[in-house]
Design an enzyme around this catalytic site. Structure first.
Site, PDB file in Angstrom:
ATOM      1  N   GLU A 159      45.777  20.614  -3.536  1.00 40.67           N
ATOM      2  CA  GLU A 159      45.855  19.583  -2.447  1.00 40.67           C
ATOM      3  C   GLU A 159      45.023  20.052  -1.159  1.00 40.67           C
ATOM      4  O   GLU A 159      44.619  21.221  -1.156  1.00 40.67           O
ATOM      5  CB  GLU A 159      47.556  19.358  -1.799  1.00 40.67           C
ATOM      6  CG  GLU A 159      47.965  21.079  -1.591  1.00 40.67           C
ATOM      7  CD  GLU A 159      47.542  21.530  -0.343  1.00 40.67           C
ATOM      8  OE1 GLU A 159      47.601  22.895  -0.215  1.00 40.67           O
ATOM      9  OE2 GLU A 159      47.073  20.877   0.650  1.00 40.67           O
TER      10      GLU A 159
ATOM     11  N   LYS B 130      39.334  24.106  -4.847  1.00 41.08           N
ATOM     12  CA  LYS B 130      40.260  24.342  -3.561  1.00 41.08           C
ATOM     13  C   LYS B 130      39.623  25.641  -2.843  1.00 41.08           C
ATOM     14  O   LYS B 130      39.599  25.534  -1.612  1.00 41.08           O
ATOM     15  CB  LYS B 130      41.530  24.437  -4.344  1.00 41.08           C
ATOM     16  CG  LYS B 130      42.663  25.012  -3.018  1.00 41.08           C
ATOM     17  CD  LYS B 130      42.884  24.081  -2.141  1.00 41.08           C
ATOM     18  CE  LYS B 130      43.878  24.377  -1.193  1.00 41.08           C
ATOM     19  NZ  LYS B 130      43.934  23.460   0.021  1.00 41.08           N
TER      20      LYS B 130
ATOM     21  N   CYS C 250      46.597  29.010   5.162  1.00 45.39           N
ATOM     22  CA  CYS C 250      45.502  28.851   4.067  1.00 45.39           C
ATOM     23  C   CYS C 250      44.116  29.729   4.227  1.00 45.39           C
ATOM     24  O   CYS C 250      43.805  30.179   3.474  1.00 45.39           O
ATOM     25  CB  CYS C 250      45.231  27.274   3.914  1.00 45.39           C
ATOM     26  SG  CYS C 250      46.507  26.516   3.302  1.00 45.39           S
TER      27      CYS C 250
HETATM   28  C1  UDX Z   1      43.271  23.908   6.070  1.00 48.50           C
HETATM   29  C2  UDX Z   1      42.232  23.013   5.667  1.00 48.50           C
HETATM   30  O1  UDX Z   1      41.953  22.156   6.414  1.00 48.50           O
HETATM   31  C3  UDX Z   1      43.058  22.032   4.410  1.00 48.50           C
HETATM   32  O2  UDX Z   1      42.155  21.436   3.731  1.00 48.50           O
HETATM   33  C4  UDX Z   1      43.809  23.021   3.599  1.00 48.50           C
HETATM   34  O3  UDX Z   1      44.452  22.145   2.430  1.00 48.50           O
HETATM   35  C5  UDX Z   1      44.839  24.032   4.157  1.00 48.50           C
HETATM   36  O4  UDX Z   1      44.111  24.767   5.059  1.00 48.50           O
HETATM   37  P1  UDX Z   1      45.064  24.020   7.979  1.00 48.50           P
HETATM   38  O5  UDX Z   1      45.058  25.526   7.808  1.00 48.50           O
HETATM   39  O6  UDX Z   1      46.369  23.346   7.959  1.00 48.50           O
HETATM   40  O7  UDX Z   1      44.106  22.961   6.851  1.00 48.50           O
HETATM   41  O8  UDX Z   1      44.300  23.431   9.357  1.00 48.50           O
HETATM   42  P2  UDX Z   1      42.935  23.082   9.791  1.00 48.50           P
HETATM   43  O9  UDX Z   1      43.045  22.023  10.686  1.00 48.50           O
HETATM   44  O10 UDX Z   1      41.908  23.331   8.600  1.00 48.50           O
HETATM   45  O11 UDX Z   1      42.476  24.653  10.737  1.00 48.50           O
HETATM   46  C6  UDX Z   1      42.629  25.790  10.045  1.00 48.50           C
HETATM   47  C7  UDX Z   1      42.063  26.769  11.555  1.00 48.50           C
HETATM   48  O12 UDX Z   1      40.837  26.588  11.775  1.00 48.50           O
HETATM   49  C8  UDX Z   1      43.093  26.585  12.832  1.00 48.50           C
HETATM   50  O13 UDX Z   1      43.380  27.934  13.126  1.00 48.50           O
HETATM   51  C9  UDX Z   1      41.982  25.700  13.598  1.00 48.50           C
HETATM   52  O14 UDX Z   1      42.416  26.132  14.891  1.00 48.50           O
HETATM   53  C10 UDX Z   1      40.874  26.307  13.190  1.00 48.50           C
HETATM   54  N1  UDX Z   1      39.622  25.652  13.461  1.00 48.50           N
HETATM   55  C11 UDX Z   1      39.734  24.435  12.773  1.00 48.50           C
HETATM   56  C12 UDX Z   1      38.589  25.796  14.290  1.00 48.50           C
HETATM   57  O15 UDX Z   1      38.761  27.034  14.751  1.00 48.50           O
HETATM   58  N2  UDX Z   1      37.744  24.836  14.629  1.00 48.50           N
HETATM   59  C13 UDX Z   1      37.596  24.009  14.105  1.00 48.50           C
HETATM   60  O16 UDX Z   1      36.317  23.087  14.149  1.00 48.50           O
HETATM   61  C14 UDX Z   1      38.551  23.559  12.906  1.00 48.50           C
END
Ligand code: UDX
Length: 456
Positions: free
Chosen positions: A151, A207, A263
């Site tokens: 996913e 993934k 993740c």
């Molecule tokens: C992530 C992946 O995006 C998703 O595809 C996977 O299934 C699970 O892991 P998630 O961890 O829920 O999803 O959130 P995401 O929006 O990806 O943010 C992850 C981290 O990166 C957060 O701490 C966020 O603050 C940080 N981030 C994200 C940044 O610092 N800058 C960005 O531009 C985007």
């Protein structure tokens, strides 16, 4: 089509509710008694926008039911999805597959007819093959095909990510598994969503590789932000200019205090381990892990630097604790090391988060005070630090902020506040990836307020 989903946590519950929305009959199996009871009573144990409504609608339609055990819940299922946790194993960063194999064994024993076993959880490359061997061992009398269907849900936008994904990835080594999964996702294919069918190992690696690449993109822009601070460049303008290149893309180029969540930290560590053990070490992914860990540990030091080296006796308002907005999840959140360091340096911390306080409390020092609003947290604060970019924070009025604070330092680790308005209101504003304000020195304001003035 009858589907069983083992695991009613974040991935299992969202996937189960969305598969029911696609029109399938779904049983979500949750072995934790408290969570099972909550689900049966219509209470959703996780914060995810829209999930409660989706679960309720599908329960009312009869397409979604809950069970508290595998035995008796998987018989006759056309597909059994494994959506159990694969946490980082203590000490070595490998994915812990205890729950995956325990659930697979229970499924094998409970089956009364052939089916397909689908790993939805993020599992190391080769896990599908191991499960195939295990199924043959335990149930040579049945044809249990194994497939991988990783996913790509993001917390806070999980339902949209499931129902409108960029792609569905299916790894299958048998035509039966492939046919069943294509049928399950046919409603998405009809909407033009690409269904990428590949081998078991490729699907498992997609993934990890996708998550590690996104994590690397974030670590990269964070390093470029630091370079901006030293060269007079502006990270927002650099990031925008980079993102206009279709080969780079504008998303996941926002600087911050480092990535957290359930993740990216786990999957980058696991991929580094997998690559090392496969004899193809990934120094890039190893470096992403190290750079990100170092960044999170360094963020409180920036606050100290702006405040002339000390926050002792200062009241610090921390806005946002969760690892990202629209979630209550505190796993690997940057706020954890920031708050611990501030308290260790003698500051008193007033923290506010719209959803994360219950999850945050056990992870933060016991003397942290939790405000019930941003306004309450800011009142009389010497320093305001924005750590998580909840929408409500962007609407904070600069003049009101200046009037409510006792001090005048605002640190924005997500670059979402209006720096111009804050400076016009007489505040010292630090944003990531812009020229640092000069280190402030502490002077007593003639009216007795504790104000810091930026040295020339
Ligand atoms: C992530 C992946 O995006 C998703 O595809 C996977 O299934 C699970 O892991 P998630 O961890 O829920 O999803 O959130 P995401 O929006 O990806 O943010 C992850 C981290 O990166 C957060 O701490 C966020 O603050 C940080 N981030 C994200 C940044 O610092 N800058 C960005 O531009 C985007």
């Amino acid at each position: 089509m009858r589907i069983a989903v083992v695991g009613g946590g974040y991935v299992g519950l969202v996937s189960g509710a969305c598969l029911a929305t696609l029109g399938w009959d779904v049983t979500v199996i949750e072995s934790n008694a408290d969570r099972y009871r909550a689900l049966c009573e219509g209470r959703i144990p996780i914060y995810e926008p829209g999930l409660a409504e989706l679960v309720l609608a599908n329960r009312e339609s009869g397409r979604l039911v809950f069970a508290d055990r595998i035995h008796g819940s998987v018989s006759g299922a056309d597909a059994v999805f494994l959506a159990v946790g694969t946490p980082s194993r203590r000490g070595d960063g490998h994915a812990d597959l205890t729950y995956v194999f325990s659930a697979a064994d229970d499924v094998a024993h409970a089956l009364t007819s052939s089916t397909i076993l689908v790993t939805k959880s993020t599992v190391p490359v080769g896990t599908g093959r191991r499960l195939e061997r295990r199924m043959r061992e335990l149930r040579p009398d049945l044809a249990i095909a194994v497939a991988s269907n990783p996913e790509f849900l993001r917390e806070g936008s999980a339902i949209g990510d499931f129902m409108q994904p960029d792609r569905v990835v299916i790894g299958a080594s048998s035509t039966s598994a492939r046919a069943i999964l294509e049928q399950i996702y046919e409603p998405l294919a009809r909407k033009g969503i690409p269904i990428w069918i590949t081998g078991l190992e490729s699907a498992e690696l997609i993934k990890y590789a996708a998550n590690s690449f996104l994590a690397m993109k974030i670590a990269f822009i964070n390093e470029i932000a630091d370079l901006c601070e030293k060269t007079g460049a502006d990270i927002a303008e650099v990031s925008h200019g980079m993102g206009l290149d279709q080969r780079i893309g504008a998303r996941f180029l926002s600087p911050g205090p480092g990535f957290g969540g359930s993740c990216f930290p786990k999957d980058t560590q696991a991929l580094a381990r997998i690559a090392q053990e496969a004899g193809a070490p990934s120094r890039l992914v190893e470096t992403v892990v190290a750079v990100n860990d170092a960044r999170k540990a360094s963020m409180a030091g920036r606050i100290l630097a702006i405040c002339g080296g000390s926050v002792r006796g200062k009241k610090v308002a921390v806005l946002g604790l969760t690892f990202k907005p629209e979630t209550d999840d505190m796993r690997d959140a940057p706020s954890i090391s920031i708050v611990h360091r501030l308290v260790a340096e003698g500051a008193s911390v007033n923290a506010y988060d719209p959803e994360g306080v219950d999850q945050a409390r056990p992870l933060l020092p016991s003397n942290v005070v939790y405000a019930d609003s941003a306004t309450a947290a800011i009142s009389d604060a010497d320093i305001v630090v924005l750590v998580t970019e909840w929408k409500e924070f962007s609407a904070i009025n600069a003049s009101e902020l200046a009037a409510r604070m006792r001090g005048n330092v605002v640190v924005d680790f997500r670059n979402v506040l209006d720096g111009g308005a804050l400076k016009a209101a007489g505040l010292i504003y630090y944003a990531i990836g812009r020229t640092m304000p000069p280190a402030a020195s502490e002077v007593w304001h003639p009216f007795g307020r504790h104000r810091l003035v930026a040295l020339a």
